[in-house]
Design a protein around this motif. Structure first.
Motif, PDB file in Angstrom:
ATOM      1  N   SER A  14       0.819  -1.213   0.000  1.00  0.00           N
ATOM      2  CA  SER A  14       0.000   0.000   0.000  1.00  0.00           C
ATOM      3  C   SER A  14       0.857   1.270   0.000  1.00  0.00           C
ATOM      4  O   SER A  14       0.379   2.338  -0.377  1.00  0.00           O
ATOM      5  CB  SER A  14      -0.947   0.002   1.194  1.00  0.00           C
ATOM      6  OG  SER A  14      -0.235  -0.136   2.397  1.00  0.00           O
ATOM      7  N   ARG A  63      -9.748  -7.518  12.482  1.00  0.00           N
ATOM      8  CA  ARG A  63     -10.747  -7.213  11.455  1.00  0.00           C
ATOM      9  C   ARG A  63     -11.025  -5.715  11.358  1.00  0.00           C
ATOM     10  O   ARG A  63     -11.440  -5.230  10.313  1.00  0.00           O
ATOM     11  CB  ARG A  63     -12.030  -7.959  11.755  1.00  0.00           C
ATOM     12  CG  ARG A  63     -11.910  -9.439  11.495  1.00  0.00           C
ATOM     13  CD  ARG A  63     -13.223 -10.096  11.813  1.00  0.00           C
ATOM     14  NE  ARG A  63     -13.345 -10.281  13.249  1.00  0.00           N
ATOM     15  CZ  ARG A  63     -13.268 -11.444  13.854  1.00  0.00           C
ATOM     16  NH1 ARG A  63     -13.099 -12.530  13.158  1.00  0.00           N
ATOM     17  NH2 ARG A  63     -13.376 -11.537  15.153  1.00  0.00           N
ATOM     18  N   ARG A  66      -8.467  -2.800   9.103  1.00  0.00           N
ATOM     19  CA  ARG A  66      -8.678  -2.494   7.691  1.00  0.00           C
ATOM     20  C   ARG A  66      -9.580  -1.276   7.549  1.00  0.00           C
ATOM     21  O   ARG A  66      -9.315  -0.369   6.761  1.00  0.00           O
ATOM     22  CB  ARG A  66      -9.274  -3.711   7.005  1.00  0.00           C
ATOM     23  CG  ARG A  66      -9.562  -3.487   5.551  1.00  0.00           C
ATOM     24  CD  ARG A  66     -10.094  -4.723   4.918  1.00  0.00           C
ATOM     25  NE  ARG A  66     -11.484  -4.878   5.328  1.00  0.00           N
ATOM     26  CZ  ARG A  66     -12.228  -5.896   5.002  1.00  0.00           C
ATOM     27  NH1 ARG A  66     -11.735  -6.892   4.330  1.00  0.00           N
ATOM     28  NH2 ARG A  66     -13.486  -5.950   5.376  1.00  0.00           N
ATOM     29  N   TRP A  67     -10.657  -1.215   8.322  1.00  0.00           N
ATOM     30  CA  TRP A  67     -11.597  -0.103   8.198  1.00  0.00           C
ATOM     31  C   TRP A  67     -11.025   1.195   8.773  1.00  0.00           C
ATOM     32  O   TRP A  67     -11.273   2.276   8.239  1.00  0.00           O
ATOM     33  CB  TRP A  67     -12.927  -0.459   8.855  1.00  0.00           C
ATOM     34  CG  TRP A  67     -13.585  -1.582   8.113  1.00  0.00           C
ATOM     35  CD1 TRP A  67     -13.731  -2.877   8.529  1.00  0.00           C
ATOM     36  CD2 TRP A  67     -14.116  -1.533   6.795  1.00  0.00           C
ATOM     37  NE1 TRP A  67     -14.332  -3.622   7.559  1.00  0.00           N
ATOM     38  CE2 TRP A  67     -14.583  -2.817   6.471  1.00  0.00           C
ATOM     39  CE3 TRP A  67     -14.249  -0.531   5.844  1.00  0.00           C
ATOM     40  CZ2 TRP A  67     -15.173  -3.127   5.249  1.00  0.00           C
ATOM     41  CZ3 TRP A  67     -14.844  -0.832   4.635  1.00  0.00           C
ATOM     42  CH2 TRP A  67     -15.290  -2.115   4.350  1.00  0.00           C
ATOM     43  N   ALA A  70      -8.608   2.455   6.170  1.00  0.00           N
ATOM     44  CA  ALA A  70      -9.359   2.976   5.032  1.00  0.00           C
ATOM     45  C   ALA A  70      -9.914   4.361   5.334  1.00  0.00           C
ATOM     46  O   ALA A  70      -9.796   5.286   4.516  1.00  0.00           O
ATOM     47  CB  ALA A  70     -10.481   2.014   4.662  1.00  0.00           C
ATOM     48  N   ALA A 177      -9.934   3.230  -0.217  1.00  0.00           N
ATOM     49  CA  ALA A 177     -11.037   2.336  -0.593  1.00  0.00           C
ATOM     50  C   ALA A 177     -10.529   0.916  -0.826  1.00  0.00           C
ATOM     51  O   ALA A 177     -11.153  -0.062  -0.399  1.00  0.00           O
ATOM     52  CB  ALA A 177     -11.740   2.864  -1.846  1.00  0.00           C
ATOM     53  N   ALA A 178      -9.378   0.782  -1.486  1.00  0.00           N
ATOM     54  CA  ALA A 178      -8.806  -0.545  -1.748  1.00  0.00           C
ATOM     55  C   ALA A 178      -8.436  -1.252  -0.448  1.00  0.00           C
ATOM     56  O   ALA A 178      -8.658  -2.448  -0.292  1.00  0.00           O
ATOM     57  CB  ALA A 178      -7.585  -0.420  -2.655  1.00  0.00           C
ATOM     58  N   GLY A 180      -9.889  -0.664   2.467  1.00  0.00           N
ATOM     59  CA  GLY A 180     -11.150  -0.971   3.124  1.00  0.00           C
ATOM     60  C   GLY A 180     -11.824  -2.210   2.559  1.00  0.00           C
ATOM     61  O   GLY A 180     -12.409  -3.010   3.302  1.00  0.00           O
ATOM     62  N   PHE A 181     -11.748  -2.399   1.265  1.00  0.00           N
ATOM     63  CA  PHE A 181     -12.381  -3.556   0.627  1.00  0.00           C
ATOM     64  C   PHE A 181     -11.463  -4.773   0.576  1.00  0.00           C
ATOM     65  O   PHE A 181     -11.818  -5.797  -0.008  1.00  0.00           O
ATOM     66  CB  PHE A 181     -12.879  -3.197  -0.771  1.00  0.00           C
ATOM     67  CG  PHE A 181     -14.062  -2.268  -0.734  1.00  0.00           C
ATOM     68  CD1 PHE A 181     -15.262  -2.659  -0.184  1.00  0.00           C
ATOM     69  CD2 PHE A 181     -13.957  -0.983  -1.233  1.00  0.00           C
ATOM     70  CE1 PHE A 181     -16.346  -1.804  -0.132  1.00  0.00           C
ATOM     71  CE2 PHE A 181     -15.033  -0.113  -1.190  1.00  0.00           C
ATOM     72  CZ  PHE A 181     -16.240  -0.522  -0.638  1.00  0.00           C
ATOM     73  N   GLY A 182     -10.273  -4.655   1.177  1.00  0.00           N
ATOM     74  CA  GLY A 182      -9.382  -5.813   1.266  1.00  0.00           C
ATOM     75  C   GLY A 182      -8.529  -6.069   0.040  1.00  0.00           C
ATOM     76  O   GLY A 182      -7.872  -7.099  -0.055  1.00  0.00           O
ATOM     77  N   VAL A 183      -8.493  -5.127  -0.909  1.00  0.00           N
ATOM     78  CA  VAL A 183      -7.673  -5.306  -2.108  1.00  0.00           C
ATOM     79  C   VAL A 183      -6.202  -5.067  -1.792  1.00  0.00           C
ATOM     80  O   VAL A 183      -5.333  -5.759  -2.302  1.00  0.00           O
ATOM     81  CB  VAL A 183      -8.145  -4.365  -3.238  1.00  0.00           C
ATOM     82  CG1 VAL A 183      -7.265  -4.483  -4.458  1.00  0.00           C
ATOM     83  CG2 VAL A 183      -9.599  -4.653  -3.585  1.00  0.00           C
TER      84      VAL A 183
END
Length: 185
Positions: A14, A63, A66-67, A70, A177-178, A180-183
């Protein structure tokens, strides 16, 4: 050692697009040093904190990181976009990491990008990973990816001209966004 390097590459990925977003605003030696050190310190320090805190907390925090990351990245990106829209055309190209507000923005970005490293540190604690090896590998990978991203971003920024900061903000929102969505992360 291979597993540690692969984890460092995975969570450090990232940094590349975030550094591209920062580099679009202009890169000089001072910017490279400031961003490289900041990202490197956060990327290397967070796994150590994770190792020290322990595994019990990993499942409850893991868990949510990530949020959190993001939200922080999207917020920094949105701030950068607003600032780019309001900027005067004659504004200094080094404004991305020049003033105190920008240093705080850089610190928030580095924190957001390294939150996943905290969870990685929790996970690495279950293996008998040397803390020193973790710090060195995470730091080196982070700095290398950051410098590559800054250089690439600077090339884009030279072509983008006045729109450079807007593009950088959009990239940071995209990275958020990536994440947050786990990308990414």
């Amino acid at each position: 050692m291979l597993a540690l390097t692969l984890v460092a590459l995975s969570v450090g990925l990232s940094n590349l697009p975030a550094a591209i977003g920062i580099g679009i605003g202009g890169v000089d030696r001072r910017t490279r040093l400031r961003v490289g050190i900041t990202f490197g310190v956060f990327e290397a320090g967070m796994p150590v904190i994770g190792l020290l805190i322990g595994h019990g907390l990993a499942s409850s925090i893991g868990r949510q990181t990530r949020w959190l990351a993001a939200a922080l990245l999207v917020g920094v990106g949105a701030y950068t976009i607003v600032r780019g829209v309001r900027a005067k055309p004659s504004a200094d190209a080094d404004r991305v990491v020049g003033g105190m507000k920008d240093l705080m923005k850089l610190g928030v970005s580095a924190l957001a990008l390294s939150v996943d490293n905290l969870a990685a540190g929790f996970a690495l604690g279950s293996y008998k990973v040397s803390v020193l090896a973790g710090v060195v590998i995470f730091g080196v990978v982070s700095v290398a990816m950051t410098l590559a991203g800054l250089e690439f971003g600077a090339r884009i920024g030279r072509r983008a001209g006045e729109r450079g900061e807007l593009i950088g903000g959009v990239i940071l929102v995209g990275v958020g966004a990536a994440v947050g969505f786990g990308v990414l992360g």
